[in-house]
Design an enzyme around this catalytic site. Structure first.
Site, PDB file in Angstrom:
ATOM      1  N   ASP A  62     -10.516  10.651 -17.847  1.00  0.00           N
ATOM      2  CA  ASP A  62     -10.693   9.218 -17.634  1.00  0.00           C
ATOM      3  C   ASP A  62     -11.050   8.330 -18.769  1.00  0.00           C
ATOM      4  O   ASP A  62     -10.253   7.534 -19.134  1.00  0.00           O
ATOM      5  CB  ASP A  62     -11.727   8.832 -16.097  1.00  0.00           C
ATOM      6  CG  ASP A  62     -11.442   7.715 -16.348  1.00  0.00           C
ATOM      7  OD1 ASP A  62     -11.043   6.320 -16.653  1.00  0.00           O
ATOM      8  OD2 ASP A  62     -11.991   6.795 -14.543  1.00  0.00           O
ATOM      9  N   HIS A 106     -15.828   6.735  -7.172  1.00  0.00           N
ATOM     10  CA  HIS A 106     -15.442   6.513  -8.490  1.00  0.00           C
ATOM     11  C   HIS A 106     -16.463   5.343  -8.944  1.00  0.00           C
ATOM     12  O   HIS A 106     -15.069   4.196  -8.226  1.00  0.00           O
ATOM     13  CB  HIS A 106     -14.272   7.143  -8.789  1.00  0.00           C
ATOM     14  CG  HIS A 106     -14.127   6.806  -9.948  1.00  0.00           C
ATOM     15  ND1 HIS A 106     -13.623   8.237 -10.714  1.00  0.00           N
ATOM     16  CD2 HIS A 106     -13.166   5.569 -10.529  1.00  0.00           C
ATOM     17  CE1 HIS A 106     -12.845   7.831 -11.591  1.00  0.00           C
ATOM     18  NE2 HIS A 106     -12.826   6.391 -11.905  1.00  0.00           N
ATOM     19  N   CYS A 158      -9.869   1.884 -17.071  1.00  0.00           N
ATOM     20  CA  CYS A 158      -8.097   1.638 -16.441  1.00  0.00           C
ATOM     21  C   CYS A 158      -7.513   0.438 -17.600  1.00  0.00           C
ATOM     22  O   CYS A 158      -7.577  -0.197 -17.693  1.00  0.00           O
ATOM     23  CB  CYS A 158      -8.206   1.363 -15.213  1.00  0.00           C
ATOM     24  SG  CYS A 158      -5.881   1.714 -14.433  1.00  0.00           S
ATOM     25  N   ASN A 173     -16.905   3.611 -17.201  1.00  0.00           N
ATOM     26  CA  ASN A 173     -17.462   4.075 -16.235  1.00  0.00           C
ATOM     27  C   ASN A 173     -18.541   4.049 -16.080  1.00  0.00           C
ATOM     28  O   ASN A 173     -19.431   4.150 -16.539  1.00  0.00           O
ATOM     29  CB  ASN A 173     -17.111   5.930 -16.169  1.00  0.00           C
ATOM     30  CG  ASN A 173     -15.250   6.054 -15.880  1.00  0.00           C
ATOM     31  OD1 ASN A 173     -14.960   6.246 -14.248  1.00  0.00           O
ATOM     32  ND2 ASN A 173     -14.381   6.134 -17.058  1.00  0.00           N
TER      33      ASN A 173
END
Lengths: 319, 319
Positions: A25, A217, A250, A259
């Site tokens: 990610d 998440h 993203c 994150n």
């Protein structure tokens, strides 16, 4: 999983599983490509810090995400690390076949609740994504050790569509489980979640899926990442994704960033008396490898700045 | 308190009271002095954004904290703002007399659990600080509208002494209440608190003090500020200190930094369906005044960077 000699993990038992997603990610959100050799050493350092599960890359078109082009190699090397669950993201059956060819046995598949995000992210409707899950799970006939988990993207809101319908979220988790996913988690891809919503949705998820209810998440886009972790813990969640130095976001959700920072998450959990098996100092040291592979990259995290508290003790250590 | 015309506050009812401490806690941590005239406009803008309580300064020696030398003036001007509770910090009886002379009727007094921090911060032992509380409360004979609240500093740990004893924390809150304080809150002066501890201590506080259990003053030093807010909400806390742009810390607690950011706190609470009466956009606009008064000052806050979520609605507004 037992800790092996030479690892700095503080305990062989964990209360909460921290699943590191930085190499996937995180790196897919950075334009530059981290050299494969640095990726190897970074993954090894994260594992040595005590992380038991690392999402090391994704099997997607290298034209779309050149940062992930070496995922096969990274998986193969990571699989030589003892006691490490090596996760790889696959969006579809083609990706899953490539993953299996490189030896990956633990796959995570995104199913996005938002139609717009789903199409932008993986070029499919949510229903088509669930159909891919079913096809990938069918590969278990030839690969009995294959594990497939699903993460429901934009489960708490979408930067394109705004709020999402909670019944629709739960409906899709049930369909993903029916398609064969071993666990189905919820992703705040966009940093839209709030603690009341997190508690509500994970409580419903657990009621619907039982022991196939997956992890959380969460993103820290608006500073609510760890607040949402606390709410998820209350709802019984015991697996959390996070990313070293908060790398990630993203690429297909405009405005999504950040994150939950692994270093800060581990500090939170250990402070609360929940064992993660992760050594914060070793984790902080591993940040150097991010900078080696991506010179000048902006790193996030408050514990990295403030340090551990005076008299800090890991959960489960003697007073 | 009713919202008056011209204020942007979204509702006259609140579920949670956000008590702004930027003009006191924030400014005393910055070396430079914000001009009095800008302080006036900043406090007015914060009130116009819907904040109902603002700690506007402290009555301490101007030699020690020159940033607070104009607190009398700031209090007098702030008291002309309708429906605003104007709080001032006083460390002792002398400060309280000065506060009353300038018209301040709502005083907050620090009592530090850590002996070392107490002496560094206010030059007294915790017991001597409690004795000052009693003397200040005795002024009610001549000033029947005087309100005195106590905030227990270093209640979750100390940068000098490390962990603090929880029984000692509760003991001091009881003594402060016995000394006459109308409410006694707990302060994580140093950014040491974790959500498990916050829930435990506020639950005990409420059991001991009933409706004299006060609010939470939390810092974000290690990124746990809003996580601790969620835990405190669970324990029934309904008053939270925070600071615009996260200004603040403690000049006498080395390494302590970063109050909970008001902008992010309001976003958290409203997202959770808890009415604060505060308008986030008006709050974000008020940040400009901080920069006008302290050019180049580093401002914190994630919502300021990421913006509100698409489709964001304030709590209590129609769907």
């Amino acid at each position: 999983m037992g800790a092996t000699a030479g690892r700095t993990s503080r305990t062989s038992e964990v209360d909460v599983l921290v699943s590191e997603v930085g190499p996937r990610d995180g790196l897919q959100s950075v334009d530059r490509v981290m050299p494969t050799e640095v990726k190897h050493r970074w993954v090894a350092a994260l594992a040595a810090a005590g992380l038991r599960e690392i999402e090391v890359g994704s099997f997607v078109s290298p034209k779309r995400l050149p940062q992930m082009a070496d995922t096969g190699e990274v998986v193969a090397r990571a699989r030589t690390i003892p006691d490490l669950t090596v996760l790889a993201l696959v969006p579809n059956l083609v990706g899953a076949r490539n993953a299996l060819a490189s030896g990956a046995l633990s796959l995570t598949m995104p199913v996005s609740v938002s139609e717009s995000h789903s199409r932008a992210n993986i070029g499919m409707s949510p229903e088509e994504a669930v159909a891919q899950v079913a096809q990938v799970c069918a590969l278990r006939v030839d690969h009995p050790r294959l594990e497939v988990e699903v993460g429901l993207s934009t489960a708490f809101g979408c930067t394109i569509e705004g709020p999402v319908d909670e019944d629709r979220v739960i409906e899709l988790t049930v369909r993903a489980a029916e398609a064969g996913a071993g666990s189905v988690g919820l992703s705040d891809t966009t940093g839209y979640a709030n603690p009341a919503q997190v508690r509500r949705l994970f409580t419903r998820l657990s009621a619907e899926l039982g022991d196939r209810a997956g992890g959380a998440h969460l993103h820290n886009t608006r500073g609510l990442g760890l607040a949402n972790v606390v709410a998820a813990l209350d709802a019984g969640v015991r697996t959390f994704d996070s990313s070293q130095a908060g790398l990630g976001g993203c690429p297909y959700a405009p405005g999504a960033s950040g994150n939950v920072v692994t270093e800060d998450l581990v500090f939170l959990l250990e402070s609360m008396g929940l064992r993660t098996g992760v050594d914060v100092d070793a984790l902080l040291a591993a940040r150097e490898l991010v900078l080696e592979g991506l010179p000048g990259e902006e790193l996030h995290g408050m514990v990295a700045e403030a340090g551990l508290t005076k008299g800090f003790r890991y959960a489960g250590t003697a007073a």
